[in-house]
Design an enzyme around this catalytic site. Structure first.
Site, PDB file in Angstrom:
ATOM      1  N   SER A 316       0.803  -1.198   0.082  1.00  0.00           N
ATOM      2  CA  SER A 316      -0.133  -0.057  -0.071  1.00  0.00           C
ATOM      3  C   SER A 316       1.015   1.106  -0.065  1.00  0.00           C
ATOM      4  O   SER A 316       0.728   2.252  -0.662  1.00  0.00           O
ATOM      5  CB  SER A 316      -0.904   0.031   1.339  1.00  0.00           C
ATOM      6  OG  SER A 316      -1.552   1.419   1.134  1.00  0.00           O
ATOM      7  N   TRP A 319       2.736   1.569  -3.337  1.00  0.00           N
ATOM      8  CA  TRP A 319       1.713   1.849  -4.275  1.00  0.00           C
ATOM      9  C   TRP A 319       1.477   3.434  -4.427  1.00  0.00           C
ATOM     10  O   TRP A 319       1.232   4.150  -5.463  1.00  0.00           O
ATOM     11  CB  TRP A 319       0.272   1.211  -4.228  1.00  0.00           C
ATOM     12  CG  TRP A 319      -0.530   1.431  -5.288  1.00  0.00           C
ATOM     13  CD1 TRP A 319      -0.858   1.209  -6.518  1.00  0.00           C
ATOM     14  CD2 TRP A 319      -1.845   2.590  -5.137  1.00  0.00           C
ATOM     15  NE1 TRP A 319      -1.928   1.484  -7.097  1.00  0.00           N
ATOM     16  CE2 TRP A 319      -2.650   2.523  -6.227  1.00  0.00           C
ATOM     17  CE3 TRP A 319      -2.069   3.390  -4.180  1.00  0.00           C
ATOM     18  CZ2 TRP A 319      -3.709   3.329  -6.695  1.00  0.00           C
ATOM     19  CZ3 TRP A 319      -3.372   3.962  -4.096  1.00  0.00           C
ATOM     20  CH2 TRP A 319      -4.156   4.053  -5.457  1.00  0.00           C
ATOM     21  N   HIS A 320       1.285   4.050  -3.229  1.00  0.00           N
ATOM     22  CA  HIS A 320       1.110   5.536  -2.902  1.00  0.00           C
ATOM     23  C   HIS A 320       2.083   6.373  -3.457  1.00  0.00           C
ATOM     24  O   HIS A 320       1.771   7.658  -4.060  1.00  0.00           O
ATOM     25  CB  HIS A 320       0.657   5.748  -1.665  1.00  0.00           C
ATOM     26  CG  HIS A 320      -0.664   5.457  -1.128  1.00  0.00           C
ATOM     27  ND1 HIS A 320      -1.138   4.229  -0.682  1.00  0.00           N
ATOM     28  CD2 HIS A 320      -1.719   6.282  -1.147  1.00  0.00           C
ATOM     29  CE1 HIS A 320      -2.360   4.423  -0.468  1.00  0.00           C
ATOM     30  NE2 HIS A 320      -2.836   5.402  -0.701  1.00  0.00           N
ATOM     31  N   GLY A 321       3.379   5.961  -3.692  1.00  0.00           N
ATOM     32  CA  GLY A 321       4.305   6.910  -3.915  1.00  0.00           C
ATOM     33  C   GLY A 321       5.612   6.108  -3.866  1.00  0.00           C
ATOM     34  O   GLY A 321       5.759   5.300  -3.338  1.00  0.00           O
ATOM     35  N   TYR A 457      -4.603  13.404  -5.427  1.00  0.00           N
ATOM     36  CA  TYR A 457      -4.100  11.789  -5.864  1.00  0.00           C
ATOM     37  C   TYR A 457      -3.627  11.818  -7.134  1.00  0.00           C
ATOM     38  O   TYR A 457      -3.244  10.748  -7.616  1.00  0.00           O
ATOM     39  CB  TYR A 457      -5.373  10.774  -5.715  1.00  0.00           C
ATOM     40  CG  TYR A 457      -5.083   9.894  -4.511  1.00  0.00           C
ATOM     41  CD1 TYR A 457      -4.777   8.566  -4.872  1.00  0.00           C
ATOM     42  CD2 TYR A 457      -5.057  10.157  -3.258  1.00  0.00           C
ATOM     43  CE1 TYR A 457      -4.574   7.491  -3.985  1.00  0.00           C
ATOM     44  CE2 TYR A 457      -4.786   9.215  -2.203  1.00  0.00           C
ATOM     45  CZ  TYR A 457      -4.676   7.978  -2.439  1.00  0.00           C
ATOM     46  OH  TYR A 457      -4.327   7.038  -1.574  1.00  0.00           O
TER      47      TYR A 457
END
Length: 460
Positions: A316, A319-321, A457
């Site tokens: 997670s 995936w976010h950055g 986002y």
């Protein structure tokens, strides 16, 4: 194209609705789907048409891999499809991250690629991985490229989700009654859209303005400013992302399509396990179904279950950055979720208000890692928040503290003390009162469009 823009609200959306339902009224169902796919691709390429071949190529690849999986459930073919998706995402999103770390470890000077991140690649990649896995499990029964294209590109959910399953969305397009305009759905969709638009434009953006300016000057923050910056970002992030989710649900409803909600008052949670059941629900569902459960979920001994949780939150975070701050953010969330499980397993209950307070403080601290440029800035802000000798407004004059205080208090009150958009929509009636609410929210939001900000986002 932004939802919070004149060209979308006054041109693209009404024209697309009119033509789509007009074609359906002539019983040109196939042509109406083609039009909706083309309109969605136009919506996507408005941002940067150079990446249109990328999403088209990704769709073609995944459709045919999925079709082969539907005929023969081959694990090797599934692995091939997943690796192909991850390779595409990895190249555009993580190439420079790996090069930077390669250079640091081996003391080399390999030049960075400086690739622009294609819009929505994180979302349509996860959605297509879910499609492949569902095919492998025998949960997809229909293979038609036009329907698949509509499933991936349907513009309300294309850019930032929710991450939907083929089986929960495409059967809706096959129902005859959904092909014709339903004015009650148009009015309900506009109402939900208006709520989301107001959350983003009237609350999220002003909070974001201060938070971004403050974190750009993180090393100059005083204690009060650090709290204001971190709390502003936590609130702006919620109103920005949940605002988009509401707008997506509202637009889809206008097309007679129900897509899942992504937020359920997450800041009312009293521990991190509950928070992640309420926050970005379809992403949490994806991570649970395709990573956590694939690792064995909770069907193992306790320490392996906790390891599965940590692996899931590592994914997670990554995936976010593409940065170590995101990875550490993910791992910290995993630790807090494990702590909530340990408390539950030991039948330990905390005072509800104390539990919420500790959860929210933990949320503010972890989000500081999320928004800060690097660990140095993050550590400075976190350390400064707990420095009692620096209680003043002195360095930053960008925003009036009274003005910012109003937005923070107002945002907290809305997030904690009122019903969320899904709960409000349950009481919706297509009458004068709700029409007035819709008109006021949209009209007020229109005045902000000249200074409209991208959704947060978009950078992930």
């Amino acid at each position: 194209m932004l939802f919070n823009s004149y060209e979308f609200l006054l041109l693209f959306l009404p024209i697309t609705l009119i033509i789509y339902f007009y074609l359906n009224s002539l019983k040109l169902i196939y042509l109406s789907k083609i039009f909706l796919v083309v309109a969605s691709l136009f919506f996507y390429s408005w941002w940067n048409p150079i990446y249109l071949p990328l999403i088209l190529g990704s769709m073609i690849f995944n459709f045919y891999v999925g079709k082969l999986l539907g005929k023969k459930s081959s694990k090797n073919m599934l692995i091939f499809g997943i690796v192909g998706n991850i390779a595409l995402l990895g190249y555009f999103k993580y190439a420079d991250f790996f090069i930077e770390n390669f250079n640091w470890v081996l003391n080399t000077q390999t030049p960075l690629l400086h690739l622009a991140l294609p819009l929505a690649i994180s979302y349509f990649t996860f959605q297509q991985i879910a499609f492949l896995v569902d095919n492998y499990r025998g949960e997809v029964k229909e293979f038609n490229f036009l329907n698949y294209s509509l499933f991936i590109t349907f513009f309300p959910q294309l850019l930032m989700g929710p991450i939907v399953h083929h089986k929960e969305m495409m059967p809706q397009f096959a129902l005859k009654w959904r092909s014709y305009i339903k004015w009650e759905n148009i009015s309900l969709g506009l109402f939900i859209f208006a709520i989301g638009l107001a959350k983003k434009s009237l609350i999220g953006d002003p909070l974001t303005n201060y938070a971004q300016y403050a974190f750009d000057n993180a090393q100059n923050l005083t204690t009060i400013e650090a709290w204001y910056a971190s709390t502003s970002y936590v609130l702006s992030y919620y109103f920005d992302l949940s605002g988009y989710a509401d707008m997506a649900i509202g637009i889809a409803k206008m097309f007679n399509i129900d897509i899942p909600r992504n937020f359920n008052s997450p800041y009312k949670a009293r521990n991190f396990a509950d928070y992640w059941r309420r926050w970005h629900i379809t992403l949490s569902r994806f991570l649970s179904d395709y990573i956590y459960k694939s690792l064995g979920g909770n069907k193992n001994i306790v320490w392996i279950v906790y390891l599965n949780i940590m692996i899931t939150f590592f994914v997670s975070g990554f995936w976010h950055g593409a940065g170590w701050t995101f990875i550490v953010w993910g791992l910290l969330n995993g630790l807090f979720v494990i702590f909530a499980h340990i408390m539950k397993k030991a039948n330990l209950e905390m005072n509800l208000y104390l539990a919420w307070f500790l959860m929210f403080i933990g949320l503010i601290i972890t989000r500081t890692l999320f928004v800060a440029k690097d660990f140095s800035d993050a550590w400075y802000v976190i350390k400064t928040m707990f420095n009692p000798y620096n209680l003043k407004f002195e360095q930053l004059y960008y925003i009036d503290p009274i003005f910012q205080s109003f937005y923070i208090v107002f945002g907290l009150a809305l997030a904690l003390g009122f019903k969320n958009s899904g709960e409000i929509a349950k009481n919706f009636k297509p009458n004068i009162k709700y029409t007035l609410y819709t008109a006021i929210l949209i009209s007020a939001s229109l005045f902000t469009f000249s200074s409209a900000k991208e959704f947060l986002y978009f950078q992930f």
